[in-house]
Design a protein around this motif. Structure first.
Motif, mmCIF file in Angstrom:
data_model
loop_
_atom_site.group_PDB
_atom_site.id
_atom_site.type_symbol
_atom_site.label_atom_id
_atom_site.label_comp_id
_atom_site.label_asym_id
_atom_site.label_seq_id
_atom_site.Cartn_x
_atom_site.Cartn_y
_atom_site.Cartn_z
ATOM 1 N N ALA A 181 0.822 -1.212 0.000
ATOM 2 C CA ALA A 181 0.000 0.000 0.000
ATOM 3 C C ALA A 181 0.853 1.258 0.000
ATOM 4 C CB ALA A 181 -0.927 -0.010 1.208
ATOM 5 N N ASP A 182 2.006 1.235 0.695
ATOM 6 C CA ASP A 182 2.779 2.465 0.810
ATOM 7 C C ASP A 182 3.504 2.835 -0.473
ATOM 8 O OD1 ASP A 182 4.582 0.414 0.905
ATOM 9 O OD2 ASP A 182 5.647 1.115 2.692
ATOM 10 N N LEU A 183 3.555 1.965 -1.467
ATOM 11 C CA LEU A 183 4.187 2.332 -2.733
ATOM 12 C C LEU A 183 3.441 3.474 -3.423
ATOM 13 C CD1 LEU A 183 5.353 -0.996 -4.435
ATOM 14 C CD2 LEU A 183 6.759 0.801 -3.429
ATOM 15 N N SER A 186 4.972 6.839 -3.336
ATOM 16 C CA SER A 186 6.232 7.068 -4.039
ATOM 17 C C SER A 186 6.156 8.328 -4.892
ATOM 18 C CB SER A 186 6.558 5.884 -4.951
ATOM 19 O OG SER A 186 6.680 4.681 -4.237
ATOM 20 N N GLU A 187 7.305 8.909 -5.102
ATOM 21 C CA GLU A 187 7.448 9.947 -6.109
ATOM 22 C C GLU A 187 7.925 9.265 -7.383
ATOM 23 O OE1 GLU A 187 10.026 13.042 -4.849
ATOM 24 O OE2 GLU A 187 8.837 13.558 -3.084
ATOM 25 N N THR A 188 7.187 9.425 -8.475
ATOM 26 C CA THR A 188 7.507 8.731 -9.715
ATOM 27 C C THR A 188 7.813 9.713 -10.825
ATOM 28 O OG1 THR A 188 5.137 8.555 -10.204
ATOM 29 C CG2 THR A 188 6.194 6.650 -9.174
ATOM 30 N N LYS A 189 8.652 9.239 -11.739
ATOM 31 C CA LYS A 189 9.045 10.079 -12.862
ATOM 32 C C LYS A 189 9.155 9.200 -14.107
ATOM 33 C CE LYS A 189 12.794 12.961 -14.627
ATOM 34 N NZ LYS A 189 14.157 13.527 -14.341
ATOM 35 N N PRO A 190 8.284 9.405 -15.101
ATOM 36 C CA PRO A 190 8.406 8.638 -16.352
ATOM 37 C C PRO A 190 9.761 8.914 -17.005
ATOM 38 C CG PRO A 190 6.266 9.713 -16.224
ATOM 39 C CD PRO A 190 7.088 10.274 -15.109
ATOM 40 N N LEU A 191 10.379 7.889 -17.573
ATOM 41 C CA LEU A 191 11.672 8.018 -18.221
ATOM 42 C C LEU A 191 11.485 8.230 -19.717
ATOM 43 C CD1 LEU A 191 13.502 5.117 -16.357
ATOM 44 C CD2 LEU A 191 13.514 7.552 -15.791
ATOM 45 N N SER A 192 12.357 9.009 -20.313
ATOM 46 C CA SER A 192 12.202 9.363 -21.722
ATOM 47 C C SER A 192 12.264 8.144 -22.639
ATOM 48 C CB SER A 192 13.289 10.370 -22.126
ATOM 49 O OG SER A 192 14.581 9.820 -21.921
ATOM 50 N N VAL A 199 10.582 6.491 -6.228
ATOM 51 C CA VAL A 199 11.339 6.676 -4.993
ATOM 52 C C VAL A 199 10.353 6.779 -3.837
ATOM 53 C CG1 VAL A 199 12.981 8.086 -3.712
ATOM 54 C CG2 VAL A 199 13.206 7.865 -6.201
ATOM 55 N N LEU A 200 10.485 5.879 -2.885
ATOM 56 C CA LEU A 200 9.648 5.892 -1.685
ATOM 57 C C LEU A 200 10.542 6.224 -0.491
ATOM 58 C CD1 LEU A 200 6.961 5.268 -0.197
ATOM 59 C CD2 LEU A 200 7.767 2.908 0.011
ATOM 60 N N THR A 201 10.249 7.310 0.207
ATOM 61 C CA THR A 201 11.056 7.739 1.343
ATOM 62 C C THR A 201 10.320 7.433 2.640
ATOM 63 O OG1 THR A 201 12.037 9.520 0.029
ATOM 64 C CG2 THR A 201 12.239 9.671 2.419
ATOM 65 N N LYS A 202 10.981 6.683 3.520
ATOM 66 C CA LYS A 202 10.427 6.339 4.826
ATOM 67 C C LYS A 202 11.227 7.054 5.916
ATOM 68 C CE LYS A 202 7.610 3.525 5.009
ATOM 69 N NZ LYS A 202 6.134 3.630 4.933
ATOM 70 N N ASP A 203 10.949 6.729 7.172
ATOM 71 C CA ASP A 203 11.603 7.423 8.281
ATOM 72 C C ASP A 203 13.103 7.146 8.336
ATOM 73 O OD1 ASP A 203 9.212 8.518 9.043
ATOM 74 O OD2 ASP A 203 8.768 6.941 10.517
ATOM 75 N N THR A 204 13.509 5.917 8.005
ATOM 76 C CA THR A 204 14.916 5.540 8.175
ATOM 77 C C THR A 204 15.602 5.124 6.873
ATOM 78 O OG1 THR A 204 14.260 3.255 8.700
ATOM 79 C CG2 THR A 204 14.536 4.785 10.554
ATOM 80 N N TYR A 205 14.869 5.003 5.777
ATOM 81 C CA TYR A 205 15.483 4.585 4.525
ATOM 82 C C TYR A 205 14.657 5.092 3.348
ATOM 83 C CZ TYR A 205 11.813 1.076 3.881
ATOM 84 O OH TYR A 205 10.604 0.460 3.688
ATOM 85 N N ARG A 206 15.227 4.965 2.179
ATOM 86 C CA ARG A 206 14.474 5.264 0.964
ATOM 87 C C ARG A 206 14.629 4.095 -0.007
ATOM 88 N NH1 ARG A 206 19.266 8.055 -0.001
ATOM 89 N NH2 ARG A 206 20.082 7.944 -2.142
ATOM 90 N N LEU A 207 13.575 3.847 -0.741
ATOM 91 C CA LEU A 207 13.520 2.753 -1.699
ATOM 92 C C LEU A 207 13.447 3.341 -3.101
ATOM 93 C CD1 LEU A 207 13.098 -0.407 -2.075
ATOM 94 C CD2 LEU A 207 10.652 0.117 -2.155
ATOM 95 N N ARG A 226 19.942 3.696 3.376
ATOM 96 C CA ARG A 226 19.736 4.392 4.634
ATOM 97 C C ARG A 226 19.781 5.888 4.356
ATOM 98 N NH1 ARG A 226 23.180 0.120 5.849
ATOM 99 N NH2 ARG A 226 22.275 -1.436 7.270
ATOM 100 N N LEU A 227 18.985 6.636 5.099
ATOM 101 C CA LEU A 227 18.943 8.077 4.869
ATOM 102 C C LEU A 227 20.324 8.687 5.074
ATOM 103 C CD1 LEU A 227 15.549 9.136 6.510
ATOM 104 C CD2 LEU A 227 16.048 8.495 4.143
ATOM 105 N N GLY A 228 20.722 9.539 4.149
ATOM 106 C CA GLY A 228 22.017 10.185 4.217
ATOM 107 C C GLY A 228 23.141 9.397 3.596
ATOM 108 N N GLU A 229 22.845 8.218 3.021
ATOM 109 C CA GLU A 229 23.878 7.394 2.408
ATOM 110 C C GLU A 229 23.615 7.237 0.919
ATOM 111 O OE1 GLU A 229 24.411 3.703 4.413
ATOM 112 O OE2 GLU A 229 24.771 4.629 6.374
ATOM 113 N N ASP A 230 24.706 7.065 0.160
ATOM 114 C CA ASP A 230 24.612 6.920 -1.287
ATOM 115 C C ASP A 230 24.821 5.492 -1.762
ATOM 116 O OD1 ASP A 230 24.191 9.677 -1.625
ATOM 117 O OD2 ASP A 230 26.358 10.057 -1.558
ATOM 118 N N ILE A 231 25.274 4.621 -0.883
ATOM 119 C CA ILE A 231 25.489 3.218 -1.234
ATOM 120 C C ILE A 231 24.344 2.400 -0.650
ATOM 121 C CG2 ILE A 231 27.007 1.225 -0.972
ATOM 122 C CD1 ILE A 231 29.345 3.138 -0.788
ATOM 123 N N PRO A 232 23.620 1.633 -1.466
ATOM 124 C CA PRO A 232 22.473 0.875 -0.945
ATOM 125 C C PRO A 232 22.910 -0.249 -0.017
ATOM 126 C CG PRO A 232 22.917 0.277 -3.226
ATOM 127 C CD PRO A 232 23.823 1.424 -2.914
#
Length: 334
Positions: A181-183, A186-192, A199-207, A226-232
């Motif tokens: 349900a929480d998907l 998400s913030e979505t963006k069609p690709l060209s 992108v789904l942002t939660k309290d402690t991570y983003r998907l 994890r929030l604030g990190e660039d490596i999944p």
């Protein structure tokens, strides 16, 4: 990777006609997340309906990459044979020994077996008949046993066998559950080029997840940060194949990064990662599989094999059965 030919398919979603270029036709200035997810979900259901009967052969590997080490440690390497008639399946795993060639990394492994290796699995078969799951394992020392469980133990038994996926065919369900349900938040963006980014942002991570436009359900990557990190900390990659005009996940890679905190900078840095690789080398959607393939008699089990029935408790232990004429009988009745 072989080149694939994708034919346009017309589908109907909420009164719109969508073909293989449907993603690119949506207005990028007004992305409709619910519509995008609905399109992908219906494509998933349509694709799953075409994957009802399958025979496949492949390989699964578990790798451990440690920091500053070039070659990974191979924790598990197995060839597999699959018979599938949804939801039933028979999965046979033939484990390669540590002293065998693990795809070019044999130089990092012992050349001869040791005593501990003799107690490791040599092969295992999992039979799910829709109601119960039976596992039969054989170790390198020649010992064998069977275990039978109710169906809700299926996923756990697959994981223990080194196949950490809920379903051996519907593999796209592993990295992303479109029915969550929480998907819809998400913030979505069609690709060209077709498809979309979510992108789904939660309290402690983003998907973050990517659908490309090669066909209507073309999930390619799902990453958790994890929030604030660039490596999944968890990263999924999917490659798709085609059999009889039906799409399936040909290769699935799950990578889990282990992080540690550096005392000097108070920043998390990747120390090592674990990786599971599943690849199907042959995949036949038009397979004709008879119902007898998922019966106990198909395994041709010897009567001497003890089968521990975990559905029945006898003095705190599972009941011991044996297979006779394709049926399970009480060991005491032999």
């Amino acid at each position: 990777m072989k080149h694939l030919i994708f034919l346009p398919v017309v589908i109907f979603v909420q009164g719109l006609v969508l073909n293989s270029h449907a993603w690119a036709q949506l207005d990028p200035s007004k992305p409709d997340t619910r519509q995008l997810l609905s399109t992908a979900r219906q494509a998933l259901e349509r694709n799953a309906a075409e994957l009802q009967s399958v025979t496949a052969q492949g390989r699964i590997r578990h790798l451990q990459f440690d920091r500053d080490v070039e070659a990974p440690v191979v924790a598990l390497d197995a060839d597999l044979l699959l018979l599938y008639d949804a939801p039933k399946f028979r999965l046979h795993l033939q484990y390669r020994a540590p002293w065998e060639n693990f795809g070019g990394h044999s130089s990092q492994l012992p050349l001869e077996p040791n005593e501990a290796d003799q107690h490791k699995l040599e092969q295992q078969t999992l039979l799910f008949d829709g109601q119960t799951v039976l596992t039969v394992e054989r170790k390198r020392d020649g010992s064998s046993r069977g275990d039978i469980y109710f169906d809700f133990h299926k996923q756990n038994m697959l994981r223990l066998a080194g196949f950490p996926f809920e379903d051996p065919v519907m593999l796209w369900n592993e990295p992303l559950r479109l029915d969550r349900a929480d998907l819809s938040a998400s913030e979505t963006k069609p690709l060209s080029g077709g498809g979309f980014l979510g992108v789904l942002t939660k309290d402690t991570y983003r998907l973050k997840y990517y659908f490309l436009g090669a066909f209507e359900f073309d999930l390619r990557r799902v990453s958790s940060y994890r929030l604030g990190e660039d490596i999944p900390f968890r990263d999924w990659h999917l490659n798709w194949g085609q059999s009889q005009g039906v799409h399936y996940v040909e290769r699935l890679v799950r990578r889990i990064n282990e992080a540690t905190t550096a005392d000097d900078a108070f920043q998390r840095s990747v120390r090592s990662h674990e990786q599971v690789e599943l690849e199907y080398k042959t995949f036949d959607v038009a397979a004709a599989i008879g119902p007898e393939a998922f019966e106990l008699s198909a395994l041709a089990l010897p009567e001497s094999l003890p089968i521990y029935d975990h559905r029945v408790n006898v003095n705190g232990k599972p009941k011991v059965l044996h297979c006779r004429d394709g049926k399970l009988v009480d060991a005491q009745s032999r």
